[in-house]
Design a protein around this motif. Sequence first.
Motif, mmCIF file in Angstrom:
data_model
loop_
_atom_site.group_PDB
_atom_site.id
_atom_site.type_symbol
_atom_site.label_atom_id
_atom_site.label_comp_id
_atom_site.label_asym_id
_atom_site.label_seq_id
_atom_site.Cartn_x
_atom_site.Cartn_y
_atom_site.Cartn_z
ATOM 1 N N ALA A 1 29.103 72.544 35.805
ATOM 2 C CA ALA A 1 28.182 72.431 34.668
ATOM 3 C C ALA A 1 28.569 71.182 33.878
ATOM 4 N N GLY A 2 29.320 71.326 32.798
ATOM 5 C CA GLY A 2 29.751 70.143 32.048
ATOM 6 C C GLY A 2 30.857 69.379 32.753
ATOM 7 N N GLY A 3 31.571 70.061 33.614
ATOM 8 C CA GLY A 3 32.659 69.414 34.357
ATOM 9 C C GLY A 3 33.916 69.176 33.540
ATOM 10 N N THR A 4 33.932 69.651 32.309
ATOM 11 C CA THR A 4 35.082 69.326 31.443
ATOM 12 C C THR A 4 36.344 70.063 31.858
ATOM 13 N N VAL B 1 26.576 82.513 36.530
ATOM 14 C CA VAL B 1 26.329 83.058 35.189
ATOM 15 C C VAL B 1 25.033 82.443 34.682
ATOM 16 N N TYR C 1 30.335 75.717 41.585
ATOM 17 C CA TYR C 1 29.321 75.281 40.637
ATOM 18 C C TYR C 1 29.980 74.329 39.660
ATOM 19 N N ASP D 1 38.156 80.249 23.381
ATOM 20 C CA ASP D 1 37.920 80.848 22.062
ATOM 21 C C ASP D 1 36.627 81.671 22.061
ATOM 22 N N THR E 1 29.474 73.721 28.664
ATOM 23 C CA THR E 1 28.471 74.784 28.554
ATOM 24 C C THR E 1 29.134 76.108 28.166
ATOM 25 N N LEU F 1 36.436 71.621 35.296
ATOM 26 C CA LEU F 1 36.544 71.503 36.753
ATOM 27 C C LEU F 1 37.055 70.126 37.183
HETATM 28 C C1 FAD Z 1 41.086 68.348 25.966
HETATM 29 C C2 FAD Z 1 40.381 69.673 26.007
HETATM 30 C C3 FAD Z 1 40.535 70.554 24.962
HETATM 31 C C4 FAD Z 1 39.894 71.772 24.990
HETATM 32 N N1 FAD Z 1 40.073 72.646 23.960
HETATM 33 C C5 FAD Z 1 39.484 73.866 23.996
HETATM 34 C C6 FAD Z 1 39.687 74.832 22.979
HETATM 35 O O1 FAD Z 1 40.372 74.569 22.000
HETATM 36 N N2 FAD Z 1 39.106 76.038 23.103
HETATM 37 C C7 FAD Z 1 38.307 76.348 24.175
HETATM 38 O O2 FAD Z 1 37.774 77.446 24.228
HETATM 39 N N3 FAD Z 1 38.111 75.465 25.149
HETATM 40 C C8 FAD Z 1 38.675 74.237 25.087
HETATM 41 N N4 FAD Z 1 38.480 73.348 26.111
HETATM 42 C C9 FAD Z 1 37.827 73.815 27.316
HETATM 43 C C10 FAD Z 1 36.347 73.599 27.322
HETATM 44 O O3 FAD Z 1 35.766 74.397 26.344
HETATM 45 C C11 FAD Z 1 35.891 73.998 28.701
HETATM 46 O O4 FAD Z 1 36.362 73.037 29.603
HETATM 47 C C12 FAD Z 1 34.390 74.079 28.827
HETATM 48 O O5 FAD Z 1 33.889 75.081 27.992
HETATM 49 C C13 FAD Z 1 33.968 74.362 30.249
HETATM 50 O O6 FAD Z 1 32.585 74.235 30.349
HETATM 51 P P1 FAD Z 1 31.911 73.257 31.425
HETATM 52 O O7 FAD Z 1 30.474 73.454 31.313
HETATM 53 O O8 FAD Z 1 32.377 71.873 31.236
HETATM 54 O O9 FAD Z 1 32.526 73.881 32.744
HETATM 55 P P2 FAD Z 1 32.853 73.193 34.133
HETATM 56 O O10 FAD Z 1 34.083 72.398 34.021
HETATM 57 O O11 FAD Z 1 31.657 72.554 34.682
HETATM 58 O O12 FAD Z 1 33.163 74.505 34.962
HETATM 59 C C14 FAD Z 1 34.232 75.346 34.686
HETATM 60 C C15 FAD Z 1 34.278 76.470 35.689
HETATM 61 O O13 FAD Z 1 33.157 77.312 35.523
HETATM 62 C C16 FAD Z 1 32.361 77.368 36.698
HETATM 63 N N5 FAD Z 1 30.984 77.408 36.228
HETATM 64 C C17 FAD Z 1 30.402 76.554 35.357
HETATM 65 N N6 FAD Z 1 29.179 76.979 35.045
HETATM 66 C C18 FAD Z 1 28.983 78.143 35.721
HETATM 67 C C19 FAD Z 1 27.927 79.064 35.790
HETATM 68 N N7 FAD Z 1 26.796 78.902 35.092
HETATM 69 N N8 FAD Z 1 28.077 80.134 36.580
HETATM 70 C C20 FAD Z 1 29.200 80.335 37.289
HETATM 71 N N9 FAD Z 1 30.232 79.487 37.258
HETATM 72 C C21 FAD Z 1 30.126 78.412 36.480
HETATM 73 C C22 FAD Z 1 32.758 76.151 37.498
HETATM 74 O O14 FAD Z 1 32.595 76.387 38.868
HETATM 75 C C23 FAD Z 1 34.203 76.010 37.129
HETATM 76 O O15 FAD Z 1 35.001 76.848 37.896
HETATM 77 C C24 FAD Z 1 39.090 72.112 26.085
HETATM 78 C C25 FAD Z 1 38.923 71.210 27.133
HETATM 79 C C26 FAD Z 1 39.557 70.002 27.105
HETATM 80 C C27 FAD Z 1 39.365 69.062 28.246
#
Ligand code: FAD
Lengths: 704, 338
Positions: free
Chosen positions: B30-33, B221, B28, B173, B109, B35
């Motif tokens: 979501a934001g891709g940040t 989730v 999956y 966090d 997300t 993955l």
């Molecule tokens: C430079 C940088 C600094 C950061 N600093 C912090 C920080 O200080 N503190 C902190 O907490 N985070 C930090 N982050 C992390 C950031 O918070 C996470 O990357 C973000 O929350 C992930 O969310 P996403 O939606 O982009 O997930 P994605 O990258 O899309 O997915 C992450 C993972 O979750 C899975 N996934 C996503 N959505 C679902 C779902 N609904 N159900 C099941 N699986 C799912 C995906 O398959 C993947 O494995 C940082 C990231 C970066 C790049």
Amino acid sequence: MPSQVFPEIARVDARDKVLGQALYGADINLPGMLYAMLVPATIAKGRVGELDVRRATETAGVVQVLSIGDFPTLRPEISFLGQPIALVVAETIEAAIEGAEAVTAVYEASPFVALMSSPGAHRVPAEGFSTGDVESAFQNAATIVEGTFETPTQHHNPMELFGTVAEWSGGRLTVYEGCQNVDAVKGALAKALNLSPDAVAVKSEHVGGGFGQKSPPKIQTALVAQAARLTRRPVKLVAPRGQVFHIANYRPRSIHNMRLAANAAGRLDAISYDVVQENIPDGGFRSTGYHEDIARLYAIENFRATAADVHIDRQMPRHTRGTHPFPAGFALESLIDEMAHKLGKDPVQFRLDHQAKKDIIAGQPLSPHFLNDCLTEGAKRFGWSKRVPEPGSMRLDDGTLVGFGVACGIFGASMSASEATLRVRANGTTRMISSGHEMGQGMLTAIANVITQGLDINPDRLEIQLGDTTRGPQIATVGERGTASCIPVALKAVHALRAKFEELAGSNPPAGNLHEQLARLKRPYIEVTATELAPGQDPSALKAFRSGGRAGAGPDYPGFTSMSYIAQFVEIHIDPMTRRIRMPRAVSIADIGRVVSPRTAKGQMYGGVVWGFSTALREETEVDPRFAGYLNDDLADYVIAVNADIGNIDVGLIDQPDPRINSVGVKGMGELVMLGTAPAIANAIYHATGKRIRKLPIRIEDVL
Amino acid sequence: MQGLNYTFARSAEEAVAQFAGAGGSARYIAGGTNLYDLMKLGIERPAHLIDVSRIDGMDAIETDGEVLRFGGRALMADVAYAPVVRDEYPLLSQSLLKAASQQLRNMATVGGNLLQRTRCMYFRNGAGSSSMVGVYPCNKREPHSGCSAIGGVDRTQAVLGTSQACTAVAPGDWPVALMAMDATIETLGPQGARALPIAEFYRLPGDTPHSEFNLNPGELVTAITVRKTPAGRRSTYHKVRDRESYAFALASAAVAVEMEGATVRAARIALGGVATTPWRSSAAEAVVTGSTLTRELAIQAGRAAFADARSGKQNAFKIELGARVVADALIIAAERRA
Ligand SMILES: Cc1cc2nc3c(=O)[nH]c(=O)nc-3n(C[C@H](O)[C@H](O)[C@H](O)COP(=O)(O)OP(=O)(O)OC[C@H]3O[C@@H](n4cnc5c(N)ncnc54)[C@H](O)[C@@H]3O)c2cc1C
């Protein structure tokens, strides 16, 4: 005696930069262009036994793979982790990456030395320096302070990565790449590719930060050019940051043992200094350079320096902003503070009392210098008089520990032979062909200021060309010599052009600005070329300058030595419970000779404090000695200061010309501006906590 | 970078069905940040991405009822600024706002955040991607290859919940704050829907550090819920890091207290940056519960949280720092107006 004062003008390239119109090496896109990716070695030392590129070659979109033996720099002998062993060239960046990941190698690994502390590491002594009678000064000393200081491996990390685009046309090569020395890159390319230098052009009109990382030619540039030659298509390589960490130069770790003696009158009498750094054999960053600038900072007659290298199996360390005076100054300025404290003297007054009288290295006078003005002005702006000397005595209401710290910095004012061609046209345009590189430091703005102050021309239609070997020879823009080299010659060109015009126009010149006057005189343009040498420099330096050779001189010139100076003051807050270290404010005042571009000079001053803060409290490249690679090789893990880290910064410039160094009285500042911040912070931490920390970066665990 | 399939799901059911159809190498997104980052590093190499960031209604933020309910694809920024969250649950809001950067929080997300992977430098830099020099063995990335962090550069490694196989810190966090609030994770998988307490969501590394979540393949989730409690108001998320912003925690504490005068009636304390999972400390809670909160007692609670801590070469400071962060957080939370 130079007297002209320069007004503040806006940065001439600001608009292009804000609009995204300033093109950097990686921004160049050419028809039919291919994309390349390097394959890094995964051992630190040994040989590539077998290299399998079959899968890479078969990857869809891959056009060419250069591997071991295909080019002299693709060698089977590996001397550092990340050394390129292949270059994959493809129709898209994605295919190039996929191809690079498909290359596999079998290695014959050898034992290696990753760090100065690794088994097998040993000291290789280098040349020392001695003046006066250090031995007896220490024997007769009333007070001695000493310490071992350590500064870490640090990478420059400019925003701009290594971006290279190479294109061939009719046997001629053009390379676009951000660098600080296009002529050196041109020379290296000609040699590596067996070309006449006339057949090579290097263009680097905008550089996205250099800091020393982009001064030496890079291993990958000729490789990209060779790939373009073989494929008969333009090729672009942008090395990812993780690779840049492993192929770029870096600041070497260094350890400084320093002793300081004061006599019964409380005057500093002698310094004994030993330094050892990590290096490679024949490395380009000399361990013998550490003492040279700091020995000129104060009136201390007796000075002995010894130096050594420890050879490591990593890539070559080299100059990094602040270069030798940064680590050496951290040691000296920390110890000066310690001595002042031990003698019960105010650290500002103690420094004022030791104003340098002469250059003890070259044994000659210093040109007029204004470190004491920097100290006095800084102390006033900072409110130094509010400092309660006793460590740990200043607190905020919530218990926050407060520390005030001061430290100075010094950097040699060097110059290069240079040339400038100025043409003013009747059609309203002006073109300056200068030398140098615009790295964001403000070179273009400084040159524009000189021209627009000296000539009644249309400032909006002034074009300044530099950073391009097809325009003319280009100085190496290193060691903060850019402005001092390019500004006096620009002024000379302005004067020559004015003289030429006056000759042309006679006693009754027509009305209007210079363009209009030319039009009325029916002259399409007038042009002059000016050359300039450093003080006492042999005219043959111009020849060297024109052929890409060494054309620099200073900071010791015949009969005098010229240095730039800075004094920095910081306030440090330490959280009573968690011990977070913060810097709510800093004051930085510098003597850089005549200020030619006030706005960009202030920009340098701000940036210098930020950089200094970052080197003091944030940055360290982590090396695991079992692998000799860089662990924190991205901008998430290599922690650089962010906006939230930086408090108020107040900067000031003394703006007194150095009448001996050149016609404008301008010295340099690009390296200087970061000197002093780190020891000032360490001294403030001592003042806040009573704890001396003698290594960088200082981290929360050091004050817990 | 290899080619891959990319599909959008309109509903949770459709996402789960697509996952089942795609087989093992789907993910999956979501934001891709996180993955995309892991894909660039060569750590994740999915053949199929199922985009869940457009699923109808899965971004809802419901704060009117008995529970706070955050859809799995609600953005970190939106949850952090939701008025009820911001005003009545400072620890939840702050845990999001002290993470990453505004740009990232606008993409990322709250569901993806739970599943982000460790920042252990050996985990991230050893996969063999062309952009890095892949040399560092890691049990999490490649089971049974060894742990380079043990005996290596370990300043940022965990001191709680570690094993012989792994000392990697749980990075998020938000999950720490959720741990303090006894949140529930709602999922939908091939076997249907279920809800599990966050305390059961994360796995200790043990011998299998590669297996981090108690989540079945294809399980999505869909939401995160937090039972409303007045304790939310007197709360804080306190985070100490290597710079003032844009960095993961060296040590953090999510603390919520219910006070009766100067006496702590109940406390919720969870730790971040120091443990291999988001870490609830009942030992620390026990120290302060029923007692008058003083600076000394707060430090004692902090120390209790780290009674079982084990450090390596460079990370022992986290034990002292972590204790002080807990203490500071207790004082900050207690001083907040209820
Ligand atoms: C430079 C940088 C600094 C950061 N600093 C912090 C920080 O200080 N503190 C902190 O907490 N985070 C930090 N982050 C992390 C950031 O918070 C996470 O990357 C973000 O929350 C992930 O969310 P996403 O939606 O982009 O997930 P994605 O990258 O899309 O997915 C992450 C993972 O979750 C899975 N996934 C996503 N959505 C679902 C779902 N609904 N159900 C099941 N699986 C799912 C995906 O398959 C993947 O494995 C940082 C990231 C970066 C790049």
